[in-house]
Design an enzyme around this catalytic site. Structure first.
Site, PDB file in Angstrom:
ATOM      1  N   ARG A  92      72.749  58.403   3.470  1.00 21.47           N
ATOM      2  CA  ARG A  92      72.537  57.296   2.552  1.00 21.47           C
ATOM      3  C   ARG A  92      73.706  56.304   2.591  1.00 21.47           C
ATOM      4  NH1 ARG A  92      69.470  55.382  -0.999  1.00 21.47           N
ATOM      5  NH2 ARG A  92      70.298  54.310  -2.801  1.00 21.47           N
TER       6      ARG A  92
ATOM      7  N   ARG B 270      65.933  55.573  -5.681  1.00 18.85           N
ATOM      8  CA  ARG B 270      67.203  55.151  -5.081  1.00 18.85           C
ATOM      9  C   ARG B 270      67.151  53.770  -4.410  1.00 18.85           C
ATOM     10  NH1 ARG B 270      70.302  60.091  -2.355  1.00 18.85           N
ATOM     11  NH2 ARG B 270      72.074  59.136  -3.385  1.00 18.85           N
ATOM     12  N   PRO B 271      66.796  52.725  -5.166  1.00 23.65           N
ATOM     13  CA  PRO B 271      66.779  51.388  -4.577  1.00 23.65           C
ATOM     14  C   PRO B 271      68.195  50.904  -4.257  1.00 23.65           C
ATOM     15  CG  PRO B 271      66.450  51.255  -6.945  1.00 23.65           C
ATOM     16  CD  PRO B 271      66.494  52.724  -6.603  1.00 23.65           C
ATOM     17  N   ILE B 272      68.305  49.863  -3.417  1.00 23.56           N
ATOM     18  CA  ILE B 272      69.634  49.277  -3.166  1.00 23.56           C
ATOM     19  C   ILE B 272      69.598  47.781  -3.488  1.00 23.56           C
ATOM     20  CG2 ILE B 272      70.521  50.989  -1.529  1.00 23.56           C
ATOM     21  CD1 ILE B 272      69.720  49.054   0.730  1.00 23.56           C
ATOM     22  N   ASP B 273      68.777  47.443  -4.480  1.00 25.03           N
ATOM     23  CA  ASP B 273      68.640  46.026  -4.847  1.00 25.03           C
ATOM     24  C   ASP B 273      69.954  45.413  -5.348  1.00 25.03           C
ATOM     25  OD1 ASP B 273      68.122  47.919  -6.906  1.00 25.03           O
ATOM     26  OD2 ASP B 273      67.365  46.342  -8.218  1.00 25.03           O
TER      27      ASP B 273
ATOM     28  N   ARG C 118      75.831  69.452   4.448  1.00 23.67           N
ATOM     29  CA  ARG C 118      76.206  68.035   4.487  1.00 23.67           C
ATOM     30  C   ARG C 118      77.398  67.765   3.575  1.00 23.67           C
ATOM     31  NH1 ARG C 118      72.167  64.781   2.048  1.00 23.67           N
ATOM     32  NH2 ARG C 118      73.996  63.473   1.933  1.00 23.67           N
TER      33      ARG C 118
ATOM     34  N   LYS D 291      83.558  64.179  -0.274  1.00 27.96           N
ATOM     35  CA  LYS D 291      82.489  63.614   0.558  1.00 27.96           C
ATOM     36  C   LYS D 291      82.207  62.165   0.174  1.00 27.96           C
ATOM     37  CE  LYS D 291      77.893  64.216  -0.430  1.00 27.96           C
ATOM     38  NZ  LYS D 291      77.208  62.934  -0.432  1.00 27.96           N
ATOM     39  N   ASN D 292      82.041  61.919  -1.117  1.00 27.08           N
ATOM     40  CA  ASN D 292      81.589  60.583  -1.509  1.00 27.08           C
ATOM     41  C   ASN D 292      82.674  59.511  -1.394  1.00 27.08           C
ATOM     42  OD1 ASN D 292      79.026  61.482  -1.800  1.00 27.08           O
ATOM     43  ND2 ASN D 292      79.076  61.670  -4.034  1.00 27.08           N
TER      44      ASN D 292
ATOM     45  N   ILE E  24      70.473  59.940 -14.471  1.00 26.07           N
ATOM     46  CA  ILE E  24      70.722  59.007 -13.363  1.00 26.07           C
ATOM     47  C   ILE E  24      69.540  58.928 -12.399  1.00 26.07           C
ATOM     48  CG2 ILE E  24      72.327  58.371 -11.486  1.00 26.07           C
ATOM     49  CD1 ILE E  24      73.763  58.406 -14.157  1.00 26.07           C
TER      50      ILE E  24
ATOM     51  N   CYS F 260      69.366  62.228   0.218  1.00 22.08           N
ATOM     52  CA  CYS F 260      68.611  63.229  -0.545  1.00 22.08           C
ATOM     53  C   CYS F 260      67.462  62.573  -1.309  1.00 22.08           C
ATOM     54  CB  CYS F 260      69.525  63.921  -1.553  1.00 22.08           C
ATOM     55  SG  CYS F 260      70.668  65.073  -0.804  1.00 22.08           S
TER      56      CYS F 260
HETATM   57  N1  EPU Z   1      70.512  51.932  -8.552  1.00 19.27           N
HETATM   58  C1  EPU Z   1      69.659  50.868  -8.560  1.00 19.27           C
HETATM   59  N2  EPU Z   1      69.861  49.863  -7.665  1.00 19.27           N
HETATM   60  C2  EPU Z   1      70.894  49.882  -6.794  1.00 19.27           C
HETATM   61  C3  EPU Z   1      71.781  50.966  -6.797  1.00 19.27           C
HETATM   62  C4  EPU Z   1      71.557  51.990  -7.704  1.00 19.27           C
HETATM   63  O1  EPU Z   1      68.697  50.817  -9.337  1.00 19.27           O
HETATM   64  O2  EPU Z   1      71.037  48.937  -5.992  1.00 19.27           O
HETATM   65  C5  EPU Z   1      70.281  53.052  -9.484  1.00 19.27           C
HETATM   66  C6  EPU Z   1      69.861  54.316  -8.686  1.00 19.27           C
HETATM   67  O3  EPU Z   1      68.493  54.319  -8.422  1.00 19.27           O
HETATM   68  C7  EPU Z   1      70.288  55.423  -9.596  1.00 19.27           C
HETATM   69  C8  EPU Z   1      71.534  54.844 -10.249  1.00 19.27           C
HETATM   70  O4  EPU Z   1      71.477  53.436 -10.084  1.00 19.27           O
HETATM   71  O5  EPU Z   1      69.318  55.648 -10.575  1.00 19.27           O
HETATM   72  C9  EPU Z   1      72.823  55.396  -9.713  1.00 19.27           C
HETATM   73  O6  EPU Z   1      72.952  55.105  -8.368  1.00 19.27           O
HETATM   74  P1  EPU Z   1      74.348  54.861  -7.659  1.00 19.27           P
HETATM   75  O7  EPU Z   1      74.251  53.617  -6.878  1.00 19.27           O
HETATM   76  O8  EPU Z   1      75.476  55.007  -8.626  1.00 19.27           O
HETATM   77  O9  EPU Z   1      74.354  56.080  -6.678  1.00 19.27           O
HETATM   78  P2  EPU Z   1      74.686  56.073  -5.151  1.00 19.27           P
HETATM   79  O10 EPU Z   1      75.839  55.183  -4.879  1.00 19.27           O
HETATM   80  O11 EPU Z   1      73.478  55.885  -4.335  1.00 19.27           O
HETATM   81  C10 EPU Z   1      76.507  57.928  -5.293  1.00 19.27           C
HETATM   82  C11 EPU Z   1      76.684  59.258  -4.648  1.00 19.27           C
HETATM   83  C12 EPU Z   1      75.690  60.241  -5.225  1.00 19.27           C
HETATM   84  C13 EPU Z   1      75.894  60.328  -6.719  1.00 19.27           C
HETATM   85  C14 EPU Z   1      75.818  58.937  -7.367  1.00 19.27           C
HETATM   86  C15 EPU Z   1      76.134  58.937  -8.841  1.00 19.27           C
HETATM   87  C16 EPU Z   1      77.415  58.620  -2.438  1.00 19.27           C
HETATM   88  C17 EPU Z   1      77.122  58.511  -1.003  1.00 19.27           C
HETATM   89  N3  EPU Z   1      76.466  59.116  -3.208  1.00 19.27           N
HETATM   90  O12 EPU Z   1      75.169  57.546  -4.976  1.00 19.27           O
HETATM   91  O13 EPU Z   1      75.978  61.483  -4.628  1.00 19.27           O
HETATM   92  O14 EPU Z   1      74.915  61.146  -7.284  1.00 19.27           O
HETATM   93  O15 EPU Z   1      76.720  58.037  -6.697  1.00 19.27           O
HETATM   94  O16 EPU Z   1      77.386  59.448  -9.061  1.00 19.27           O
HETATM   95  O17 EPU Z   1      78.512  58.282  -2.890  1.00 19.27           O
HETATM   96  C18 EPU Z   1      75.513  63.675  -3.952  1.00 19.27           C
HETATM   97  O18 EPU Z   1      76.686  63.739  -3.563  1.00 19.27           O
HETATM   98  O19 EPU Z   1      74.767  64.687  -4.048  1.00 19.27           O
HETATM   99  C19 EPU Z   1      74.980  62.387  -4.352  1.00 19.27           C
HETATM  100  C20 EPU Z   1      73.677  62.157  -4.466  1.00 19.27           C
END
Ligand code: EPU
Length: 417
Positions: A92, A121-124, A396, A22-23, A326, A116
């Site tokens: 997301r 989960r910021p995207i900064d 999902r 999925k990811n 995380i 979820c």
């Molecule tokens: N973070 C920030 N700022 C950012 C991005 C991330 O502070 O701009 C923090 C997040 O808040 C979190 C940490 O960094 O505490 C990790 O976030 P990451 O960006 O690695 O996660 P993600 O890309 O949003 C993906 C997977 C998640 C999985 C994580 C960690 C996708 C679509 N989602 O999320 O999958 O948990 O990596 O491996 O690829 C799931 O499949 O259930 C799922 C949540």
């Protein structure tokens, strides 16, 4: 509203074949927008996130077909239209459209990405990186409007190796001017899968899968092709289930290297695990020993397997410590496990799990995707009937989960009310 009705305590025998990740696929589909050429993505799982992304792509003007696990994509007519809340809130990974639309059209507009509810989960990191590369980003009440004249390759350093930000910056850098280096990049296998796809189109990406990724910008891309890697989280979920209920239980089509952290913990708990090529065989031992789990970035124990693993720990004889590092809110399933008979004390992001406790069937809720997996495992080992509500979350991310499990001896019914 969909629910699962599970009759517990069925022993499992046979094999479950693992679908595409999925990811990975949720990044590969938006990444295809970078090229006017034709793209083929193989081994695509038929999960609701993929269906949502296909609809999003069609909205943007993509000619996209999905047949027998193969996506064929022609984005020559795509326009950088706004991605509305209806879609962005569902998934997301819609944030990957920022990188690809900005990369190809220098303009992207979208509502805030959902997903979820497992933390803030910021995207900064994504936004700040695009800004450093030259983008002007306006954050409005209903989403982002992004423009860039010239995307410039630069050095990007992440405070934390974010999966999403690493992939998004990689996508955005492919057509940028000059060289981008991502330092402290995430190393999850899905990142290499996306880099392979982009390189097949003609991108120049080196080092994906390691801590520093270098992307030399190119002028244009051509046709692309990729096979989605096996879903290590789906595989891990079935290995956990097989370790609790399997007699001769096999998970096939996996990459063992992606699962070493889990395999190691299962062995520590006393589970017999045998790896032969792409097949992993597990079975239920008489006694399970307690193990401590700390989720972290790859190759550490994945946060996405933390919740199903916490159900496993309820069956270990003794005290196991569980720590999530995380996300802030990945323990929302614990009250539901306790309601089924578990003895778990949760504190903020960690928990003490005392076992072994016999679980009993109850009515519970899937509070998010992997919480749904945790409840599924619990229902399968519990005495009697478990009903899991809000199961849309689970669907999902897990392809044909009911038939895959029923084929090896489970008794699960999906009811659409
Ligand atoms: N973070 C920030 N700022 C950012 C991005 C991330 O502070 O701009 C923090 C997040 O808040 C979190 C940490 O960094 O505490 C990790 O976030 P990451 O960006 O690695 O996660 P993600 O890309 O949003 C993906 C997977 C998640 C999985 C994580 C960690 C996708 C679509 N989602 O999320 O999958 O948990 O990596 O491996 O690829 C799931 O499949 O259930 C799922 C949540």
């Amino acid at each position: 509203m969909k629910k699962l009705v599970i009759e517990g305590k069925r022993s499992l025998k046979g094999e479950v074949h693992i679908s595409g990740a999925k990811n990975s696929v949720v990044a590969l589909i938006p990444a295809s927008i970078l090229t006017r050429g034709k793209c083929v993505i193989k081994n695509v799982p038929d999960i609701s996130d993929v269906r949502t992304l296909i609809s999003m792509m069609k909205e943007l003007g993509s000619k996209i077909t999905f047949d027998k696990e193969i996506l064929t994509i022609d984005n020559s007519e795509v326009k950088p239209k706004r991605i509305n809340e209806e879609y962005a809130s569902k998934i997301r990974a819609s944030y990957y459209f920022m990188g690809s639309l900005l990369g190809r059209y220098h303009h992207a507009e979208m509502s805030f990405p959902g997903g979820c509810v497992i933390g803030s989960r910021p995207i900064d990191f994504h936004i700040n990186s695009f800004k450093k590369m030259g983008a002007h980003i306006e954050e409005k009440l209903d989403g982002f409007v992004m423009d860039v004249d010239v995307f410039k390759g630069i050095d990007i350093f992440f405070d934390f190796p974010s999966v999403g930000a690493t992939i998004n910056v990689m996508i955005a850098s492919v057509l940028a001017k000059g060289t981008t280096r991502i330092v402290n990049a995430a190393r999850e296998p899905e990142i290499e899968n996306v880099a392979d796809f982009l390189n097949s189109m003609g991108a120049h990406i080196k080092g994906a899968g390691g801590g520093t990724i270098t992307i030399e910008g190119v002028e244009e891309l051509g046709d692309g092709e990729v096979e989605v890697i096996p879903d290590r989280i789906e595989a891990g979920t079935y290995l956990i289930i097989g370790s609790l209920l399997g007699t001769d239980f096999k998970v096939t089509g996996v990459v063992e290297e992606h699962l070493i952290s889990l395999i190691s913990k299962l062995k520590d708990a006393g589970v017999p695990v045998k790896v032969t090529g792409k097949t992993i065989r597990v079975s239920r031992p008489k006694h399970l020993k307690p193990v401590n789990i700390k989720t972290t970035v790859y190759p550490g124990f994945p946060t996405d397997l933390g919740q199903p693993m916490s159900t496993f720990l309820t069956q270990c004889e003794g005290m196991s410590l569980f720590e999530e590092t995380i996300y802030e809110n990945r323990l929302r399933h614990i009250p539901h496990l306790n309601n089924m008979g578990a003895d778990i004390k949760a504190f903020d992001k960690s928990a003490i799990i005392n076992g072994k406790t016999d679980l009993v069937g109850r009515k519970v809720k899937a509070t998010d995707l992997r919480a749904g997996a945790s409840m599924l495992v619990a229902g399968m080992i519990a005495d009697g009937t478990t009903i899991i509500y809000n199961i849309e979350h689970l669907l999902r991310g897990y392809e044909r989960i009911v038939s895959k499990l029923n084929n090896v001896g489970a008794n699960i019914e999906l009811i659409d009310e």
